[in-house]
Scaffold this active site. Structure first.
Site, mmCIF file in Angstrom:
data_model
loop_
_atom_site.group_PDB
_atom_site.id
_atom_site.type_symbol
_atom_site.label_atom_id
_atom_site.label_comp_id
_atom_site.label_asym_id
_atom_site.label_seq_id
_atom_site.Cartn_x
_atom_site.Cartn_y
_atom_site.Cartn_z
ATOM 1 N NE ARG A 239 -2.277 -0.238 3.586
ATOM 2 C CZ ARG A 239 -3.287 0.174 4.432
ATOM 3 N NH1 ARG A 239 -4.623 -0.184 4.201
ATOM 4 N NH2 ARG A 239 -2.686 0.418 5.645
ATOM 5 C CG ASP B 93 6.818 -3.484 9.040
ATOM 6 O OD1 ASP B 93 7.689 -3.714 7.981
ATOM 7 O OD2 ASP B 93 6.308 -2.080 9.279
ATOM 8 C CG ASP C 23 3.165 -2.988 8.628
ATOM 9 O OD1 ASP C 23 3.431 -4.279 8.310
ATOM 10 O OD2 ASP C 23 3.131 -2.052 7.836
ATOM 11 C CB THR D 68 -3.002 6.939 -1.517
ATOM 12 O OG1 THR D 68 -2.142 5.961 -2.104
ATOM 13 C CG2 THR D 68 -2.299 8.379 -2.194
HETATM 14 C C1 PRP Z 1 -0.974 -4.945 4.225
HETATM 15 C C2 PRP Z 1 -1.478 -6.489 4.108
HETATM 16 C C3 PRP Z 1 -2.391 -6.245 3.081
HETATM 17 C C4 PRP Z 1 -2.595 -4.825 2.825
HETATM 18 C C5 PRP Z 1 -4.095 -4.719 3.374
HETATM 19 O O1 PRP Z 1 0.346 -5.014 3.418
HETATM 20 O O2 PRP Z 1 -0.716 -7.428 4.442
HETATM 21 O O3 PRP Z 1 -1.782 -6.785 1.817
HETATM 22 O O4 PRP Z 1 -1.940 -4.158 3.702
HETATM 23 O O5 PRP Z 1 -4.604 -3.454 3.226
HETATM 24 P P1 PRP Z 1 -5.741 -3.004 2.359
HETATM 25 O O6 PRP Z 1 -6.964 -4.032 2.775
HETATM 26 O O7 PRP Z 1 -6.239 -1.818 2.452
HETATM 27 O O8 PRP Z 1 -5.298 -2.899 0.634
HETATM 28 P P2 PRP Z 1 1.318 -3.776 3.045
HETATM 29 O O9 PRP Z 1 0.831 -2.928 2.312
HETATM 30 O O10 PRP Z 1 1.689 -3.321 4.397
HETATM 31 O O11 PRP Z 1 2.633 -4.262 2.489
HETATM 32 P P3 PRP Z 1 3.686 -5.316 3.022
HETATM 33 O O12 PRP Z 1 3.298 -6.744 3.929
HETATM 34 O O13 PRP Z 1 4.548 -5.570 1.868
HETATM 35 O O14 PRP Z 1 4.404 -4.451 3.977
HETATM 36 N N1 URA Z 2 -2.092 -3.682 6.835
HETATM 37 C C1 URA Z 2 -1.449 -4.028 8.072
HETATM 38 O O1 URA Z 2 -0.522 -4.866 7.975
HETATM 39 N N2 URA Z 2 -2.257 -3.542 9.110
HETATM 40 C C2 URA Z 2 -3.410 -2.922 9.033
HETATM 41 O O2 URA Z 2 -4.029 -2.514 10.017
HETATM 42 C C3 URA Z 2 -3.776 -2.520 7.602
HETATM 43 C C4 URA Z 2 -3.310 -2.929 6.712
#
Ligand code: PRP
Ligand code: URA
Length: 210
Positions: free
Chosen positions: A104, A203, A200, A108
């Site tokens: 994400r 992370d 997160d 945004t």
């Molecule tokens: C997180 C999570 C989903 C997304 C959910 O990933 O693992 O993929 O956010 O959010 P949404 O429903 O609003 O799309 P992130 O964007 O943090 O990516 P990452 O795991 O690579 O850090």
């Molecule tokens: N992605 C995450 O990892 N945590 C949240 O709460 C939302 C999106």
């Protein structure tokens, strides 16, 4: 409850979710809770898979054995979805694993699609999209659209924690997709994080917290 949303109700789910939410649960403990919850979620989400019988010999007699009738695809969304693959493979060892990379945009919360290795043609019969977090639903929708383009007829979304906003979006934009969640939390905050949530997920799984 709508037919296209299945939310778990079980004391063990509540127990393991507590470990996952707790900010003091670190790396290995966090990953273990994700694995355990994924297995419980998968057990429910696969309850109606079709089987056929074949003879199996026990040391005593011949009896019915069972095999799954469908080609199963596991589709983890990078990064956090990767932690849900192993428990699903333990349950369905012949599953194919097709990775999709999305993150994400921090400003945004819009998903950015950066990796896909879906092949042309020969789609799996059923695909399970794996991501612990369903927040706005943007990443899940993007994954579902890629799977529809591949030609997958049956798509199910498996999330450990879902926000009402993400569920509503999937129900509006792809009502044919069944959503399975361990829990539906209260809401998204102003940064589009799930509250109470767990922070997160990527992370915490991969020890990359600031
Ligand atoms: C997180 C999570 C989903 C997304 C959910 O990933 O693992 O993929 O956010 O959010 P949404 O429903 O609003 O799309 P992130 O964007 O943090 O990516 P990452 O795991 O690579 O850090
Ligand atoms: N992605 C995450 O990892 N945590 C949240 O709460 C939302 C999106």
């Amino acid at each position: 409850m709508k037919r296209d949303l299945q939310v778990m109700k079980h004391p063990l789910v509540d127990y393991h979710l507590t470990a996952l939410r707790d900010k003091h649960t670190a790396g290995a403990g966090f990953r273990q809770a994700i694995k355990t919850l994924s297995m419980l979620l998968a057990y429910e989400a696969t309850a109606d898979l079709e089987t056929s019988t074949h003879p199996v010999e026990t040391p005593l007699v011949t009896c019915d054995g069972y095999q799954l009738n469908c080609r199963v695809g596991l589709v983890p969304i990078l990064r956090a979805g990767v932690a849900m693959v192993e428990p699903m493979l333990d349950l369905i060892p012949a599953s194919e694993v097709w990775h999709l990379g999305m993150y994400r945009d921090e400003a945004t919360a819009q998903p950015v699609h950066y990796y896909s290795k879906l092949p042309d043609g020969k789609p799996v019969d059923i695909a399970f999209v794996l991501d612990p977090m369903l927040a706005t639903g943007g990443s899940a929708l993007m994954a579902i659209e890629a799977l529809k383009k591949w030609g997958v007829a049956e798509i199910r979304m498996l999330a450990i924690i879902a926000a009402p906003e993400g569920i509503a979006r999937l129900q509006k934009d792809c009502p044919e997709v069944q959503v399975h969640a361990c829990v539906v939390d209260q809401r998204l905050n102003e940064d589009y994080f799930i509250v109470p949530g767990l922070g997160d997920a990527g992370d915490r799984i991969f020890n990359t917290v600031g």
